[in-house]
Design an enzyme around this catalytic site. Structure first.
Site, short mmCIF file in Angstrom:
data_model
loop_
_atom_site.label_atom_id
_atom_site.label_comp_id
_atom_site.label_asym_id
_atom_site.label_seq_id
_atom_site.Cartn_x
_atom_site.Cartn_y
_atom_site.Cartn_z
N TRP A 127 0.80 -1.12 -0.10
CA TRP A 127 0.05 0.01 -0.03
C TRP A 127 0.83 1.33 -0.08
O TRP A 127 1.76 1.22 0.74
CB TRP A 127 -0.87 0.12 1.30
CG TRP A 127 -1.64 1.11 1.39
CD1 TRP A 127 -2.81 1.38 0.39
CD2 TRP A 127 -2.15 2.14 2.59
NE1 TRP A 127 -3.53 2.43 1.05
CE2 TRP A 127 -3.15 2.84 2.30
CE3 TRP A 127 -1.41 1.77 3.87
CZ2 TRP A 127 -3.55 3.68 3.27
CZ3 TRP A 127 -2.01 2.80 4.68
CH2 TRP A 127 -2.81 3.87 4.57
N ASP A 208 -0.35 -5.36 9.54
CA ASP A 208 -1.26 -4.65 9.12
C ASP A 208 -2.63 -5.29 8.79
O ASP A 208 -2.56 -5.89 7.91
CB ASP A 208 -0.85 -3.66 8.13
CG ASP A 208 -1.75 -2.53 7.67
OD1 ASP A 208 -3.03 -2.43 8.23
OD2 ASP A 208 -1.70 -1.86 6.87
N ALA A 210 -6.06 -4.60 7.88
CA ALA A 210 -7.33 -3.42 7.59
C ALA A 210 -8.40 -4.04 6.80
O ALA A 210 -9.30 -3.45 6.65
CB ALA A 210 -6.45 -2.42 6.42
N LYS A 243 -13.14 -0.46 6.74
CA LYS A 243 -13.65 -1.55 5.85
C LYS A 243 -14.63 -2.09 6.44
O LYS A 243 -16.07 -2.49 5.89
CB LYS A 243 -12.66 -2.14 4.88
CG LYS A 243 -11.33 -1.30 4.88
CD LYS A 243 -11.32 -0.53 3.76
CE LYS A 243 -10.03 0.29 3.61
NZ LYS A 243 -9.78 1.29 2.65
C1 LMR Z 1 -7.01 2.04 -0.30
O1 LMR Z 1 -5.94 1.45 -0.60
O2 LMR Z 1 -7.92 2.30 -1.44
C2 LMR Z 1 -7.55 2.39 0.87
O3 LMR Z 1 -6.64 1.95 1.85
C3 LMR Z 1 -7.92 3.88 1.26
C4 LMR Z 1 -6.46 4.62 1.22
O4 LMR Z 1 -6.42 5.61 2.15
O5 LMR Z 1 -5.51 4.27 0.36
#
Ligand code: LMR
Length: 395
Positions: A127, A208, A210, A243
């Site tokens: 990410w 992590d 999420a 989420k």
């Molecule tokens: C994403 O990856 O789309 C989500 O985790 C939102 C973000 O904050 O990037």
């Protein structure tokens, strides 16, 4: 002073939303930011959340500050939701944070404060904010190979090879489930091997999580994390309610530190609470209070779990439908992996010009690395999307 700021490029994920909003085409499809979408393309408030908000409205008598670590009931429920019985409660220090991002930030702050020489190892890819925040804070960063573009699966051998270079005290960042952006996940054997590795090398795992509940189920998605937590002396965990409770803008999450002993726990808890004080004093209360109400009430919890199961089932169905449609449209099994992936995202393996053509020629908004938000294809939108992908690939 402010003239020193330089223009910054748009955020790779959030910037796409602005382009989408400005696009006048009626048949455009947004597959960018990770928010759940129903058949009508809306991101609904979960019914259990609505009901909890009513309870909160009726029962809350004050908006006075809570403790620096946040709502005690929320923290306790979240510890159980994520860790189950894997670790005794008196070994887990938990602070409430503004979303999962806030949790990551606070755990990065912890590294900066007590272990600045450590290198943070992240998957390639990961990410973008994992990397962005670490760089911004001056943490040492290294990447381990993770995704095999040829198979669209995890390259476990390459990952294990790369992390051999980790030094004692380094930190290994893992996605608890539903890897973002690839959708390709480590198996339980891999987690066992990684647990052996962190114990042998004396490195700290940082998980992590999420998307708990978006992969195979609430308990299933936490099983590997729990196994690891039960075997290691220390572990960092960032958990998000954005989420699985749909509480995106309310910013609900928590940072946990699994400590080696109950004695250490007291010191760690206090230090984490002080980090909250140093950065923003208190995490926002409203969403966390709703989560505590839901998780602490048998009927509301059952309702929430059933809604979450429905969201997961929707995404699983879309995965299969999209894989089938792409197989038909492209006359190839190239995209069959989509049905095997788990969570909100899959990386399609398209080249940059193909991603751009999807946007400009077809109004399909895909993140630059070809990550798609699977939930953006509900309501049958997988079919026009598959058509567009086939058209782009046909040139
Ligand atoms: C994403 O990856 O789309 C989500 O985790 C939102 C973000 O904050 O990037």
């Amino acid at each position: 002073m402010l003239e020193r700021f330089q223009p910054v490029p748009p955020d790779p994920i959030l910037g796409l939303g602005q382009l989408y909003a400005a696009d006048p085409r009626d048949d455009k499809i947004d597959l960018g930011v990770g928010v759940f979408k129903d058949a009508a393309g809306n991101t609904p408030i979960m019914t259990a959340v609505r009901k909890a908000e009513v309870v909160l409205h009726d029962q809350q008598t004050t908006k006075a500050y809570k403790g620096l670590a946040g709502d005690e009931a929320f923290r306790d429920e979240m510890r159980q939701l994520v860790l189950g019985d894997a670790v005794p409660a008196d070994r887990v220090a938990t602070i409430q944070t503004p979303g999962g991002t806030g949790a990551i930030r606070q755990l990065y702050e912890t590294l900066k404060m007590i272990n600045i020489d450590a290198t943070l190892w992240v998957s390639d890819p990961t990410w973008p904010s994992h990397v962005g925040m670490a760089k911004h804070m001056g943490l040492k960063l290294a990447k381990y190979r993770y995704f095999d573009a040829a198979t669209s699966n995890v390259d476990t051998a390459a990952m294990m090879e790369d992390i051999q270079a980790m030094q004692p005290g380094d930190v290994l960042l893992l996605h608890g489930c539903c890897h973002n952006p690839t959708g390709a996940n480590l198996g339980s054997d891999d987690w066992q091997a990684l647990t052996d590795f962190v114990l042998e090398k004396n490195v700290t795992p940082f998980v992590d999580i999420a998307y708990q509940g978006f992969g195979d189920g609430l308990a299933e998605d936490a099983a590997n994390l729990r196994m690891m937590a039960a075997r290691v002396p220390e572990m960092l965990i960032a958990a998000s309610c954005s989420k699985n409770f749909g509480l995106y803008r309310d910013r609900v999450g928590c940072a946990m530190a699994v400590c080696s002993s109950a004695e250490q726990h007291a010191v760690v808890s206090r230090n984490l609470a002080v980090l909250n004080r140093l950065n923003y004093s208190f995490a926002p209360d409203h969403g966390a209070a709703c989560v505590a109400i839901i998780l602490g009430d048998t009927a509301l919890r059952a309702e929430w779990e059933s809604e979450l199961n429905d969201m997961r089932a929707t995404m699983m169905t879309i995965r299969q439908d999209l894989a089938d449609a792409l197989r038909r449209q492209c006359n190839s099994d190239r995209f069959d992996f989509i049905a095997e992936h788990r969570g909100m995202f899959s990386r399609l393996g398209l080249a940059t010009p193909e991603v751009e053509a999807l946007r400009t020629d077809h109004g399909m908004y895909v993140v630059g690395d070809s990550r798609i938000n699977i939930a953006g294809l509900s309501g049958g939108r997988y079919e026009p999307f598959a058509n567009a992908v086939a058209a782009v690939l046909a040139g």
